[in-house]
Scaffold this motif. Sequence first.
Motif, PDB file in Angstrom:
ATOM      1  N   GLU A   1      17.761  58.623  28.582  1.00 56.16           N
ATOM      2  CA  GLU A   1      17.059  59.343  27.536  1.00 56.16           C
ATOM      3  C   GLU A   1      17.225  60.617  27.117  1.00 56.16           C
ATOM      4  O   GLU A   1      16.147  61.019  27.572  1.00 56.16           O
ATOM      5  CB  GLU A   1      15.787  59.044  27.641  1.00 56.16           C
ATOM      6  CG  GLU A   1      14.905  57.549  27.821  1.00 56.16           C
ATOM      7  CD  GLU A   1      13.836  56.963  27.580  1.00 56.16           C
ATOM      8  OE1 GLU A   1      13.037  57.821  27.070  1.00 56.16           O
ATOM      9  OE2 GLU A   1      12.978  55.796  27.514  1.00 56.16           O
ATOM     10  N   SER A   2      18.673  60.651  26.805  1.00 55.37           N
ATOM     11  CA  SER A   2      19.390  62.422  26.450  1.00 55.37           C
ATOM     12  C   SER A   2      19.680  61.959  25.826  1.00 55.37           C
ATOM     13  O   SER A   2      20.640  61.663  25.234  1.00 55.37           O
ATOM     14  CB  SER A   2      20.415  62.399  28.296  1.00 55.37           C
ATOM     15  OG  SER A   2      21.220  62.778  27.714  1.00 55.37           O
ATOM     16  N   PHE A   3      19.824  63.116  25.219  1.00 54.97           N
ATOM     17  CA  PHE A   3      20.458  63.319  23.353  1.00 54.97           C
ATOM     18  C   PHE A   3      22.340  63.843  24.055  1.00 54.97           C
ATOM     19  O   PHE A   3      22.718  62.975  22.863  1.00 54.97           O
ATOM     20  CB  PHE A   3      20.429  64.565  22.987  1.00 54.97           C
ATOM     21  CG  PHE A   3      20.794  64.848  21.443  1.00 54.97           C
ATOM     22  CD1 PHE A   3      19.980  63.620  20.173  1.00 54.97           C
ATOM     23  CD2 PHE A   3      21.719  65.880  20.765  1.00 54.97           C
ATOM     24  CE1 PHE A   3      20.379  63.765  19.549  1.00 54.97           C
ATOM     25  CE2 PHE A   3      21.685  65.411  19.655  1.00 54.97           C
ATOM     26  CZ  PHE A   3      21.778  64.405  18.724  1.00 54.97           C
ATOM     27  N   SER A   4      22.156  63.863  25.141  1.00 54.63           N
ATOM     28  CA  SER A   4      23.898  64.447  24.874  1.00 54.63           C
ATOM     29  C   SER A   4      24.851  62.830  25.459  1.00 54.63           C
ATOM     30  O   SER A   4      25.670  62.729  25.304  1.00 54.63           O
ATOM     31  CB  SER A   4      24.203  65.961  26.133  1.00 54.63           C
ATOM     32  OG  SER A   4      23.089  65.355  27.656  1.00 54.63           O
ATOM     33  N   GLN A   5      23.617  62.677  26.228  1.00 50.45           N
ATOM     34  CA  GLN A   5      24.574  60.890  26.314  1.00 50.45           C
ATOM     35  C   GLN A   5      25.012  60.357  25.654  1.00 50.45           C
ATOM     36  O   GLN A   5      25.518  59.102  25.243  1.00 50.45           O
ATOM     37  CB  GLN A   5      23.232  60.129  27.221  1.00 50.45           C
ATOM     38  CG  GLN A   5      23.399  60.445  28.883  1.00 50.45           C
ATOM     39  CD  GLN A   5      24.604  59.512  29.574  1.00 50.45           C
ATOM     40  OE1 GLN A   5      25.353  58.381  28.728  1.00 50.45           O
ATOM     41  NE2 GLN A   5      24.843  59.520  30.817  1.00 50.45           N
ATOM     42  N   LEU A   6      23.103  59.972  24.139  1.00 51.68           N
ATOM     43  CA  LEU A   6      23.990  59.703  22.799  1.00 51.68           C
ATOM     44  C   LEU A   6      24.778  59.866  22.202  1.00 51.68           C
ATOM     45  O   LEU A   6      26.177  59.048  21.612  1.00 51.68           O
ATOM     46  CB  LEU A   6      22.624  59.952  22.429  1.00 51.68           C
ATOM     47  CG  LEU A   6      22.528  59.690  20.367  1.00 51.68           C
ATOM     48  CD1 LEU A   6      22.497  57.913  20.723  1.00 51.68           C
ATOM     49  CD2 LEU A   6      21.044  60.190  20.343  1.00 51.68           C
ATOM     50  N   CYS A   7      24.858  61.425  22.401  1.00 52.89           N
ATOM     51  CA  CYS A   7      26.641  61.603  21.211  1.00 52.89           C
ATOM     52  C   CYS A   7      28.217  61.451  22.170  1.00 52.89           C
ATOM     53  O   CYS A   7      28.238  61.220  21.309  1.00 52.89           O
ATOM     54  CB  CYS A   7      26.443  63.710  21.217  1.00 52.89           C
ATOM     55  SG  CYS A   7      25.332  63.830  20.502  1.00 52.89           S
ATOM     56  N   GLY A   8      27.787  61.394  23.792  1.00 50.82           N
ATOM     57  CA  GLY A   8      28.760  60.830  24.556  1.00 50.82           C
ATOM     58  C   GLY A   8      28.594  59.377  23.897  1.00 50.82           C
ATOM     59  O   GLY A   8      30.412  59.038  24.167  1.00 50.82           O
TER      60      GLY A   8
ATOM     61  N   PHE B   1      13.588  64.924   7.514  1.00 48.81           N
ATOM     62  CA  PHE B   1      14.268  63.934   7.412  1.00 48.81           C
ATOM     63  C   PHE B   1      13.532  62.439   7.021  1.00 48.81           C
ATOM     64  O   PHE B   1      12.367  62.322   7.170  1.00 48.81           O
ATOM     65  CB  PHE B   1      15.188  63.854   8.491  1.00 48.81           C
ATOM     66  CG  PHE B   1      16.134  64.606   8.725  1.00 48.81           C
ATOM     67  CD1 PHE B   1      17.828  64.484   7.931  1.00 48.81           C
ATOM     68  CD2 PHE B   1      16.382  65.758   8.871  1.00 48.81           C
ATOM     69  CE1 PHE B   1      19.106  65.132   8.100  1.00 48.81           C
ATOM     70  CE2 PHE B   1      17.682  66.470   9.480  1.00 48.81           C
ATOM     71  CZ  PHE B   1      18.985  66.357   8.988  1.00 48.81           C
ATOM     72  N   GLY B   2      14.576  61.455   6.237  1.00 52.40           N
ATOM     73  CA  GLY B   2      13.713  60.394   6.391  1.00 52.40           C
ATOM     74  C   GLY B   2      14.274  59.655   7.142  1.00 52.40           C
ATOM     75  O   GLY B   2      12.751  58.727   7.875  1.00 52.40           O
ATOM     76  N   LEU B   3      15.026  59.990   8.362  1.00 52.40           N
ATOM     77  CA  LEU B   3      15.185  59.794   9.965  1.00 52.40           C
ATOM     78  C   LEU B   3      15.372  60.736  10.776  1.00 52.40           C
ATOM     79  O   LEU B   3      16.309  61.384  10.274  1.00 52.40           O
ATOM     80  CB  LEU B   3      16.017  58.881  10.209  1.00 52.40           C
ATOM     81  CG  LEU B   3      15.904  58.027  11.802  1.00 52.40           C
ATOM     82  CD1 LEU B   3      15.071  57.225  12.026  1.00 52.40           C
ATOM     83  CD2 LEU B   3      16.968  57.088  11.309  1.00 52.40           C
ATOM     84  N   TRP B   4      14.743  60.805  11.413  1.00 49.00           N
ATOM     85  CA  TRP B   4      15.063  62.329  12.142  1.00 49.00           C
ATOM     86  C   TRP B   4      14.929  62.047  14.387  1.00 49.00           C
ATOM     87  O   TRP B   4      14.278  61.787  13.930  1.00 49.00           O
ATOM     88  CB  TRP B   4      14.098  63.386  11.758  1.00 49.00           C
ATOM     89  CG  TRP B   4      14.866  64.610  12.932  1.00 49.00           C
ATOM     90  CD1 TRP B   4      13.937  65.135  13.900  1.00 49.00           C
ATOM     91  CD2 TRP B   4      16.160  65.425  13.358  1.00 49.00           C
ATOM     92  NE1 TRP B   4      14.314  66.236  13.806  1.00 49.00           N
ATOM     93  CE2 TRP B   4      15.806  66.516  13.540  1.00 49.00           C
ATOM     94  CE3 TRP B   4      17.860  65.452  12.233  1.00 49.00           C
ATOM     95  CZ2 TRP B   4      17.033  67.497  14.031  1.00 49.00           C
ATOM     96  CZ3 TRP B   4      18.442  66.396  12.572  1.00 49.00           C
ATOM     97  CH2 TRP B   4      18.119  67.726  13.140  1.00 49.00           C
ATOM     98  N   ILE B   5      15.726  62.282  15.171  1.00 45.79           N
ATOM     99  CA  ILE B   5      15.894  62.142  16.040  1.00 45.79           C
ATOM    100  C   ILE B   5      15.908  63.843  16.514  1.00 45.79           C
ATOM    101  O   ILE B   5      17.214  64.010  16.411  1.00 45.79           O
ATOM    102  CB  ILE B   5      16.833  61.359  17.215  1.00 45.79           C
ATOM    103  CG1 ILE B   5      16.793  60.059  16.226  1.00 45.79           C
ATOM    104  CG2 ILE B   5      16.669  60.985  18.447  1.00 45.79           C
ATOM    105  CD1 ILE B   5      15.145  59.119  16.475  1.00 45.79           C
ATOM    106  N   ASP B   6      14.895  64.329  17.739  1.00 49.99           N
ATOM    107  CA  ASP B   6      15.428  65.140  17.664  1.00 49.99           C
ATOM    108  C   ASP B   6      16.136  65.611  18.921  1.00 49.99           C
ATOM    109  O   ASP B   6      16.479  64.965  19.576  1.00 49.99           O
ATOM    110  CB  ASP B   6      14.315  66.191  18.771  1.00 49.99           C
ATOM    111  CG  ASP B   6      14.350  67.663  17.475  1.00 49.99           C
ATOM    112  OD1 ASP B   6      13.854  67.979  17.210  1.00 49.99           O
ATOM    113  OD2 ASP B   6      14.647  68.151  19.248  1.00 49.99           O
ATOM    114  N   SER B   7      16.946  66.900  19.274  1.00 49.48           N
ATOM    115  CA  SER B   7      17.842  66.959  20.295  1.00 49.48           C
ATOM    116  C   SER B   7      16.575  67.336  21.725  1.00 49.48           C
ATOM    117  O   SER B   7      17.650  66.845  22.885  1.00 49.48           O
ATOM    118  CB  SER B   7      18.975  67.792  20.360  1.00 49.48           C
ATOM    119  OG  SER B   7      18.250  69.263  19.875  1.00 49.48           O
ATOM    120  N   ASP B   8      15.998  67.403  21.404  1.00 49.53           N
ATOM    121  CA  ASP B   8      14.866  67.303  22.693  1.00 49.53           C
ATOM    122  C   ASP B   8      14.334  66.187  22.733  1.00 49.53           C
ATOM    123  O   ASP B   8      13.574  65.595  22.010  1.00 49.53           O
ATOM    124  CB  ASP B   8      13.968  67.978  21.968  1.00 49.53           C
ATOM    125  CG  ASP B   8      12.816  68.364  22.957  1.00 49.53           C
ATOM    126  OD1 ASP B   8      13.212  67.257  23.992  1.00 49.53           O
ATOM    127  OD2 ASP B   8      11.809  68.735  22.937  1.00 49.53           O
TER     128      ASP B   8
END
Length: 463
Positions: A280-287, A371-378
């Motif tokens: 569960e990590s935003f940088s993993q998601l982006c990567g 947003f209609g759908l938002w996932i925070d970078s936190d």
Amino acid sequence: NMGNAESNAYQNHLSRFLPEEQSDIDGVFDTLSGSRGSAGAKSGKATKKTAYMREPLPEQMTVRLCNGMKSIDLTGKSSGLSEQIAKEQFVIFMSNLLKGNADEKITIIMRMISKTEGPVKGKQIQEFTEDLIMSVVHVLSYRKELKGWNLENTRDSASGVKALASQLLSELKLADGTKPVGPQLMETNFDQSVIEDWVYRVPQISVFLSVVIRQGLHVLHSLPDQTKDIVNLVPGCKGIKGRGLVSLFDIPSIIYINSHLPAELQHKWQLLFSSRLHGESFSQLCGHIVNKGPCIVILKDLDGYIFGGFASHSWEVKPQFQGDNRCFLFSVFPSLAVYTYTGYNDHYMYLNHGQQTMPNGLGMGGQHGYFGLWIDSDYGKGHSKAKPRCTTYNSPQLSAKEDFTLDAMEVWAVGDLPESAGTKGKKSILDIDPEAQALLEMAGKSRQSEGLREPIEEDDDDD
């Protein structure tokens, strides 16, 4: 034992099938009605027929198919009374449902919904639609036609069957244009013309019937087909095999969401990111998702609501909105629905990370902070704001609570992956975008990270 000379109508129906299709149909009819073991001789055709068909198809659907066949009126023969299905009835049934127009399908569908003549209640249509969807899932699983998906690596299909049936039923319109809903829908009477209009406007009904007949009765299933829909009904699935993962999608929702993708993306989905596999990590998601072509994002909140969006373009980390009007938002549970763009603004998709001045996170539709759908970078926090609807997609609030906590998330690339970010002599997007490169390095991935996905691809080719 087929009695008198074959009618012209019968010949006309027969002539719709190519010679090899005719012999296929003959073979299936003979198998269904021919003697199957010693029981066959004693018990007459009807019982054997049902017993034979029960394997690939649930019993309720077998009964409905038989009712449909028996309802075909052969002029000059007493109809409806005979327990046996005549060859003509079988051929006309196949011809109407596989080759016919809405008008030809409708009387048979009416009889499949209810054995008795006259209008049918919403509740009967719902039961028919649920049986139909359940049979599609069952027969595709039985015939091993789920292309890498299966009932173990997807969410339980039972709630998906109900959700898809409700979604298709929401298209039922009375003659005056009103759409009854809820308990009122269940008790409303619908006549043949209204159902005909519905079958005409909701292509899934005909496609599903065709799958149930072709794959369930194994007729014309291997011959090239006029309808492309069946080919991409279920997309191929890559990247989930052997990883012990159960997707947030169920088979009915995969079928429904896939049908809303641009046609050239409907043949394959490939898992890029799963919070359960990759953490569960935003940088993993982006990567895992940057520069991988069009994607589907799906998430589940702690209240069990499942929803997401389709991104028509590769995700890029940048402070501007991206994408185009093919993007959409969707809900999978508790209800199944797709929300497409309104033309109000072009805030299709947004991904930003590590910026001081702009919001950091992944968003679709609406505007910053709304947003209609938002996932925070936190990672782990998100929102779905829509008072009363999201401006970009006209979607309602998708999560149980406006501000939600994330339970799980997956991202699937759809269609063919882009020729891996620039390896073909073009400059890589990572060369141009140092931030994205830094991000990959933060995520513990070296520049070769695109190459890590190839082996998964190959593991799956034997599905």
